[in-house]
Design a protein around this motif. Structure first.
Motif, PDB file in Angstrom:
ATOM      1  N   ILE A 162      31.415  41.444  41.623  1.00  0.00           N
ATOM      2  CA  ILE A 162      32.146  40.262  42.041  1.00  0.00           C
ATOM      3  C   ILE A 162      31.303  39.528  43.075  1.00  0.00           C
TER       4      ILE A 162
ATOM      5  N   GLU B 168      33.813  38.090  47.965  1.00  0.00           N
ATOM      6  CA  GLU B 168      34.863  38.949  47.443  1.00  0.00           C
ATOM      7  C   GLU B 168      34.464  40.425  47.531  1.00  0.00           C
TER       8      GLU B 168
ATOM      9  N   TYR C 226      36.540  43.495  49.127  1.00  0.00           N
ATOM     10  CA  TYR C 226      36.923  44.607  48.254  1.00  0.00           C
ATOM     11  C   TYR C 226      36.407  45.948  48.768  1.00  0.00           C
TER      12      TYR C 226
ATOM     13  N   ASP D 132      34.143  37.454  38.596  1.00  0.00           N
ATOM     14  CA  ASP D 132      35.034  36.396  39.075  1.00  0.00           C
ATOM     15  C   ASP D 132      34.477  35.011  38.781  1.00  0.00           C
TER      16      ASP D 132
ATOM     17  N   GLU E 137      36.079  31.978  36.538  1.00  0.00           N
ATOM     18  CA  GLU E 137      36.103  30.605  37.045  1.00  0.00           C
ATOM     19  C   GLU E 137      35.459  29.629  36.063  1.00  0.00           C
TER      20      GLU E 137
ATOM     21  N   TYR F  99      39.644  41.354  36.537  1.00  0.00           N
ATOM     22  CA  TYR F  99      40.573  40.324  36.061  1.00  0.00           C
ATOM     23  C   TYR F  99      41.991  40.612  36.578  1.00  0.00           C
TER      24      TYR F  99
ATOM     25  N   TYR G 176      42.864  42.505  39.109  1.00  0.00           N
ATOM     26  CA  TYR G 176      42.868  42.397  40.569  1.00  0.00           C
ATOM     27  C   TYR G 176      42.990  40.930  40.988  1.00  0.00           C
ATOM     28  N   ALA G 177      42.183  40.063  40.365  1.00  0.00           N
ATOM     29  CA  ALA G 177      42.227  38.638  40.692  1.00  0.00           C
ATOM     30  C   ALA G 177      43.588  38.036  40.346  1.00  0.00           C
TER      31      ALA G 177
ATOM     32  N   LYS H 201      45.987  39.131  43.133  1.00  0.00           N
ATOM     33  CA  LYS H 201      45.670  38.712  44.499  1.00  0.00           C
ATOM     34  C   LYS H 201      45.599  37.197  44.655  1.00  0.00           C
ATOM     35  N   ASN H 202      44.937  36.547  43.717  1.00  0.00           N
ATOM     36  CA  ASN H 202      44.763  35.097  43.786  1.00  0.00           C
ATOM     37  C   ASN H 202      44.565  34.563  42.371  1.00  0.00           C
TER      38      ASN H 202
ATOM     39  N   THR I 208      42.587  32.909  37.032  1.00  0.00           N
ATOM     40  CA  THR I 208      43.115  33.700  35.910  1.00  0.00           C
ATOM     41  C   THR I 208      44.309  33.005  35.257  1.00  0.00           C
TER      42      THR I 208
END
Length: 286
Positions: A35, A39, A43, A175, A179, A196, A198-199, A202-203, A207
């Motif tokens: 990542i 990030e 992490y 990530d 994007e 994927y 996790y993203a 979290k944010n 995604t």
């Protein structure tokens, strides 16, 4: 002057007594660029700080831009241990004998997948729909970001990616591949399911603009590896810290934040599917 002399004597005594928290050389812990740099710090930083605290010595994160750079530092001995991708583990074990230390278990299993993704508004519904379109790989040595989709295309269409897609880019990190699809820079990408998910939790900024159209078979999860010449006592201590992390309140909180259940000791056989893909591609796709 007398106070300075006393302070120096105290510090010297501590070093001679091997109080490692003050005096030990930092243990360099490599992190492959799965990542993006900012990030990665979020992490992994807490994990590495936690290990250092439990060891009683400084642990330094060494972050490199590519898997190749991390592999070179492991091979040279500049790094003694590292988080690596499944593909590089298989290669590095064969090349210079790295050993499995531990691996994370997420969502109840020590495995992960490649997700083939497109923009959520795309009419593409499967891998075949990406033929003749632009596509993002992550790193040339990545399992889910390069090897797995190459194998999936080879098995289904008997073509290398260069002849299947109209254009290929490398984003280096997962990530950034997500994007690129969200911003319609490319029509599709292959990404690590763990990153994927996790993203998305979290944010979900990017995604949420994508959809999964294909999923690979499961692979042994990216492990933490060590060089074969790492001191056995130190290796055992580090392994135990990871294996008991979920039993400690602070450790549990860190693991929950990165969507990891616990660390386990993986089996080398868990990575045989990666070896099989590499073997098949060398034999069948030129």
């Amino acid at each position: 002057m007398k106070a300075l002399a006393i302070a120096f004597a105290v510090i010297s005594t501590l070093c001679l007594a091997d109080v490692k928290a003050f005096c030990a050389e930092p243990l360099k812990f490599g992190v492959a660029a799965m990542i993006s740099p900012q990030e990665t710090v979020k992490y992994y930083d807490q994990i590495i700080d936690y290990v250092g605290k439990k060891l009683g010595r400084p642990v330094e994160m060494v972050q490199k831009r590519t898997y190749e750079e991390t592999d070179r530092l492991l091979e040279s001995g500049e790094l003694k241990l590292a988080f690596v991708c499944s593909g590089p583990y298989v290669t590095d074990k064969e090349k210079f004998g790295v050993e499995l230390l531990v691996a994370p278990q997420s969502y109840g299993e020590p495995f992960y997948y490649a997700y083939i993704i497109t923009h959520r508004s795309s009419k593409i519904r499967n891998l075949a729909g990406l033929k003749g379109k632009s596509f993002a790989f992550t790193d040339p040595k990545s399992n889910t970001g390069k090897l797995a989709p190459t194998y999936m295309i080879g098995k289904s269409f008997n073509l290398p990616p260069e002849k299947f897609f109209s254009k290929i880019i490398y984003t280096r990190t997962h990530d950034k591949a997500i994007e690129a699809v969200a911003k319609k820079i490319v029509a599709g990408a292959s990404v690590d399911s763990l990153i994927y998910n996790y993203a998305a939790s979290k944010n979900p900024r990017f995604t949420s603009q994508t959809k999964i159209i294909a999923k690979s078979p499961r692979y042994g999860i990216p492990p933490i590896v060590v060089r074969g010449d790492l001191d056995p006592v130190l290796k055992a201590r580090i392994r135990n810290i990871f294996l008991t992390m979920h039993e400690d309140p602070e450790g549990r909180e860190i693991l929950a934040g990165i969507k990891v259940d616990r660390f386990i000791v993986p089996k080398d056989a868990d990575y045989d599917s990666v070896r099989e893909m590499e073997k098949w591609l060398k034999k069948n796709i030129k």
